[in-house]
Scaffold this active site. Structure first.
Site, PDB file in Angstrom:
ATOM      1  N   TYR A 256       0.848  -1.200   0.000  1.00  0.00           N
ATOM      2  CA  TYR A 256       0.000   0.000   0.000  1.00  0.00           C
ATOM      3  C   TYR A 256       0.875   1.239   0.000  1.00  0.00           C
ATOM      4  O   TYR A 256       1.851   1.307   0.746  1.00  0.00           O
ATOM      5  CB  TYR A 256      -0.901   0.018   1.242  1.00  0.00           C
ATOM      6  CG  TYR A 256      -2.332  -0.316   0.889  1.00  0.00           C
ATOM      7  CD1 TYR A 256      -3.009   0.457  -0.046  1.00  0.00           C
ATOM      8  CD2 TYR A 256      -2.996  -1.388   1.483  1.00  0.00           C
ATOM      9  CE1 TYR A 256      -4.320   0.149  -0.398  1.00  0.00           C
ATOM     10  CE2 TYR A 256      -4.299  -1.691   1.128  1.00  0.00           C
ATOM     11  CZ  TYR A 256      -4.955  -0.919   0.193  1.00  0.00           C
ATOM     12  OH  TYR A 256      -6.241  -1.216  -0.154  1.00  0.00           O
TER      13      TYR A 256
ATOM     14  N   GLU B 147      -0.536   4.841  -0.571  1.00  0.00           N
ATOM     15  CA  GLU B 147      -1.309   6.066  -0.820  1.00  0.00           C
ATOM     16  C   GLU B 147      -0.409   7.290  -0.694  1.00  0.00           C
ATOM     17  O   GLU B 147       0.376   7.391   0.253  1.00  0.00           O
ATOM     18  CB  GLU B 147      -2.452   6.208   0.188  1.00  0.00           C
ATOM     19  CG  GLU B 147      -3.767   5.694  -0.324  1.00  0.00           C
ATOM     20  CD  GLU B 147      -4.116   4.366   0.310  1.00  0.00           C
ATOM     21  OE1 GLU B 147      -3.173   3.604   0.611  1.00  0.00           O
ATOM     22  OE2 GLU B 147      -5.319   4.121   0.500  1.00  0.00           O
TER      23      GLU B 147
ATOM     24  N   ASP C  80      -5.719  13.454 -25.486  1.00  0.00           N
ATOM     25  CA  ASP C  80      -5.795  12.061 -25.038  1.00  0.00           C
ATOM     26  C   ASP C  80      -5.137  11.227 -26.138  1.00  0.00           C
ATOM     27  O   ASP C  80      -5.731  10.981 -27.189  1.00  0.00           O
ATOM     28  CB  ASP C  80      -7.262  11.667 -24.844  1.00  0.00           C
ATOM     29  CG  ASP C  80      -7.418  10.216 -24.389  1.00  0.00           C
ATOM     30  OD1 ASP C  80      -6.439   9.445 -24.514  1.00  0.00           O
ATOM     31  OD2 ASP C  80      -8.509   9.865 -23.920  1.00  0.00           O
TER      32      ASP C  80
ATOM     33  N   THR D 150      -3.309   5.989 -22.038  1.00  0.00           N
ATOM     34  CA  THR D 150      -3.197   4.671 -21.431  1.00  0.00           C
ATOM     35  C   THR D 150      -1.812   4.145 -21.812  1.00  0.00           C
ATOM     36  O   THR D 150      -1.122   4.736 -22.644  1.00  0.00           O
ATOM     37  CB  THR D 150      -4.283   3.697 -21.942  1.00  0.00           C
ATOM     38  OG1 THR D 150      -4.291   3.734 -23.369  1.00  0.00           O
ATOM     39  CG2 THR D 150      -5.647   4.064 -21.408  1.00  0.00           C
TER      40      THR D 150
ATOM     41  N   LYS E  18      -1.623   0.319 -25.175  1.00  0.00           N
ATOM     42  CA  LYS E  18      -2.011   0.207 -26.583  1.00  0.00           C
ATOM     43  C   LYS E  18      -0.740   0.216 -27.424  1.00  0.00           C
ATOM     44  O   LYS E  18       0.054  -0.715 -27.314  1.00  0.00           O
ATOM     45  CB  LYS E  18      -2.995   1.326 -26.928  1.00  0.00           C
ATOM     46  CG  LYS E  18      -4.289   1.235 -26.096  1.00  0.00           C
ATOM     47  CD  LYS E  18      -5.324   2.233 -26.525  1.00  0.00           C
ATOM     48  CE  LYS E  18      -6.644   2.050 -25.823  1.00  0.00           C
ATOM     49  NZ  LYS E  18      -6.808   2.827 -24.591  1.00  0.00           N
TER      50      LYS E  18
ATOM     51  N   ARG F 129      -1.702  -2.665 -18.590  1.00  0.00           N
ATOM     52  CA  ARG F 129      -2.880  -1.804 -18.484  1.00  0.00           C
ATOM     53  C   ARG F 129      -2.583  -0.743 -17.449  1.00  0.00           C
ATOM     54  O   ARG F 129      -2.055  -1.052 -16.378  1.00  0.00           O
ATOM     55  CB  ARG F 129      -4.085  -2.629 -18.044  1.00  0.00           C
ATOM     56  CG  ARG F 129      -4.800  -3.142 -19.220  1.00  0.00           C
ATOM     57  CD  ARG F 129      -5.713  -4.268 -19.009  1.00  0.00           C
ATOM     58  NE  ARG F 129      -5.795  -4.848 -20.324  1.00  0.00           N
ATOM     59  CZ  ARG F 129      -6.571  -4.356 -21.297  1.00  0.00           C
ATOM     60  NH1 ARG F 129      -7.365  -3.332 -21.091  1.00  0.00           N
ATOM     61  NH2 ARG F 129      -6.559  -4.913 -22.483  1.00  0.00           N
TER      62      ARG F 129
HETATM   63  N1  DSN Z   1     -11.476   0.635 -25.055  1.00  0.00           N
HETATM   64  C1  DSN Z   1     -10.483   1.463 -25.664  1.00  0.00           C
HETATM   65  C2  DSN Z   1     -10.398   1.233 -27.125  1.00  0.00           C
HETATM   66  O1  DSN Z   1     -10.624   0.103 -27.523  1.00  0.00           O
HETATM   67  O2  DSN Z   1     -10.087   2.128 -27.884  1.00  0.00           O
HETATM   68  C3  DSN Z   1     -10.677   2.895 -25.359  1.00  0.00           C
HETATM   69  O3  DSN Z   1     -10.999   3.055 -24.042  1.00  0.00           O
END
Ligand code: DSN
Length: 442
Positions: free
Chosen positions: A52, A54, A197, A223, A226, A232
């Site tokens: 933990y 925080e 984004d 994120t 990708k 993730r």
């Molecule tokens: N779920 C993601 C995507 O597939 O683009 C975006 O949040």
């Protein structure tokens, strides 16, 4: 590690093995997915899971964080260097909480926000009707033009008319370069915070295959799983331009992630894995990878269009494309997604601009090249894959989605059965298996 799981929970171990086999024997073409490296997965499955922490480095609410502080600091420093920004928060659990933290940092309840319309390729959290971002803020969506490109005249006109507090740029199903510079001018003219984004294109930005938003926007969210090919997770970064607009912006973002927002203790195993992914992305080989993703996407789009499949905006500048099946009837996305699944090609049904059907039965399919490029596939394989997709498409293009809900369910059940027995799809499945056998996942 696997040996422990097989002993204590063979049922779960069996399911993980089955998913590994599915990914090895099929083409993963959902553009938001990738195959992470064993090093990233090792960090993710590490003992850091147990702690933990925080708070932030040197300012924790729990003891025992001397090592964790170093882990988080390392990931932060790598993010700052790689994206060329003065402030980075690496704690967001994923993209949606990261974006929500941005709202909390710079907006008040009821403020006007602008983002790309959902069926025009925008993201749920950028003000889509069904999302909290439209419930707590007044959302004014902008659109793409008939040719599939962003309508920047509309963005400027709406921003001047509605004076938004925040404008999102960046998308989830848009295949063209995002004009960050022009968005930057519009935000400056209207006094809005501009947030890029870059969840989909972060790896392309780092690899130099897409322009960086850093000089033009105040905040960047992304994120990490990708094109960036990490675990993730997500990050929020504040740019020099952001600090010039508001010197406190970094602290405001940190506070909005924790304690003011939706998060509790940071997932430090995830933070460590983000750090590993950032190190991997700083290697010269990653630049080559990012460039190849785009070359592959362009080659695939060309092949599909040559075979008569319509693509929104007639091509791509990045890693993805949206196939527009509207000329063959509305709501065909689900049929193509399912038929391709049977052939070992994983894609997702997607809405298209000016969608005539619904998000559950949309008229398009979104697909991309990040994961298959990770496996080492190049333009030659893209031509082959284009041929496979076109063959499967020919098998479903006669389908007609009924208007009545009950009829739809029965029709889908029946067509699924027929597709399962379809000889062409079986033949493509075998070709996909053979192709995948030559390109192991990491
Ligand atoms: N779920 C993601 C995507 O597939 O683009 C975006 O949040």
């Amino acid at each position: 590690m696997d040996a422990f799981l097989a002993k204590t929970d063979p049922e779960m171990a069996g399911l993980i093995a089955a998913e590994t086999k599915r990914r090895q024997e099929g083409l993963e073409m959902i553009p938001s997915e990738n195959h992470t490296s064993p090093a990233v997965l090792e960090a993710l499955a590490s003992i850091l899971n147990d702690k933990y922490a925080e708070g932030y480095p040197s300012k924790r609410y729990y003891g025992g964080n001397t090592v964790i502080d170093k882990v988080e600091k390392l990931a932060i420093d790598r993010a700052k260097k790689l994206f060329g920004v003065p402030h980075a928060n690496v704690q967001p659990y994923s993209g949606s909480p990261a974006n929500f933290a941005v709202y909390l940092a710079v907006c008040e309840n009821g403020d006007v926000v602008m983002g790309q319309n959902l069926s025009d390729g925008g993201h749920l959290t950028h003000g889509a009707k069904v999302n909290a971002s439209a419930r707590f803020f007044r959302s004014v969506p902008y659109h793409v033009r008939q040719d599939g490109y962003l309508d920047m005249d509309e963005v400027r006109q709406l921003a001047k008319e509605h004076k938004p507090k925040l404008i999102w740029c960046g998308a989830t199903a848009y295949s063209r370069e995002i004009p960050f510079e022009e968005f930057g001018k519009i935000a400056d003219e209207t006094g809005a915070y501009l947030v890029a984004d870059i969840a989909h294109i972060a790896g392309l930005v780092i690899g130099g295959a897409h322009k960086s938003p850093a000089p033009f926007v105040h905040i960047i969210t992304t994120t990490t799983h990708k094109t960036l090919r990490g675990p993730r997770g997500a990050m929020i970064m504040v740019t020099e331009k952001g600090l010039q607009k508001d010197a406190e912006l970094g602290q405001k973002i940190d506070k909005a992630v924790f304690p003011a927002g939706v998060q509790g203790g940071p997932h430090e195993h995830q933070v460590a894995a983000i750090g590993v992914a950032l190190k991997e992305a700083s290697a010269p080989a990653f630049k080559e990878y990012a460039g190849q993703i785009v070359k592959n996407a362009k080659a695939l789009a060309k092949e599909l269009m040559a075979r008569g499949i319509k693509i929104v905006s007639d091509g791509t500048d990045n890693h993805l494309m949206v196939l527009d099946l509207t000329p063959h009837g509305k709501g065909l996305g689900i049929f193509l997604e399912e038929a391709l699944d049977m052939a070992g090609i994983t894609v997702n049904k997607n809405t298209v601009p000016q969608e005539s059907s619904s998000p559950f039965y949309p008229s398009g399919v979104r697909l991309g090249t990040p994961a298959i490029t990770t496996r080492g596939m190049k333009e030659e394989e893209m031509a082959q894959i284009g041929e496979y997709i076109a063959k499967v498409f020919n098998e479903i293009k006669g389908c007609k989605l009924p208007d009545e809900k009950e009829e739809r369910i029965a029709y889908l059940k029946d067509s699924r059965k027929k597709l399962e027995e379809n000889a062409t799809i079986k033949e493509v499945r075998e070709s996909v298996r053979l192709l995948c056998g030559r390109y192991p996942i990491p």
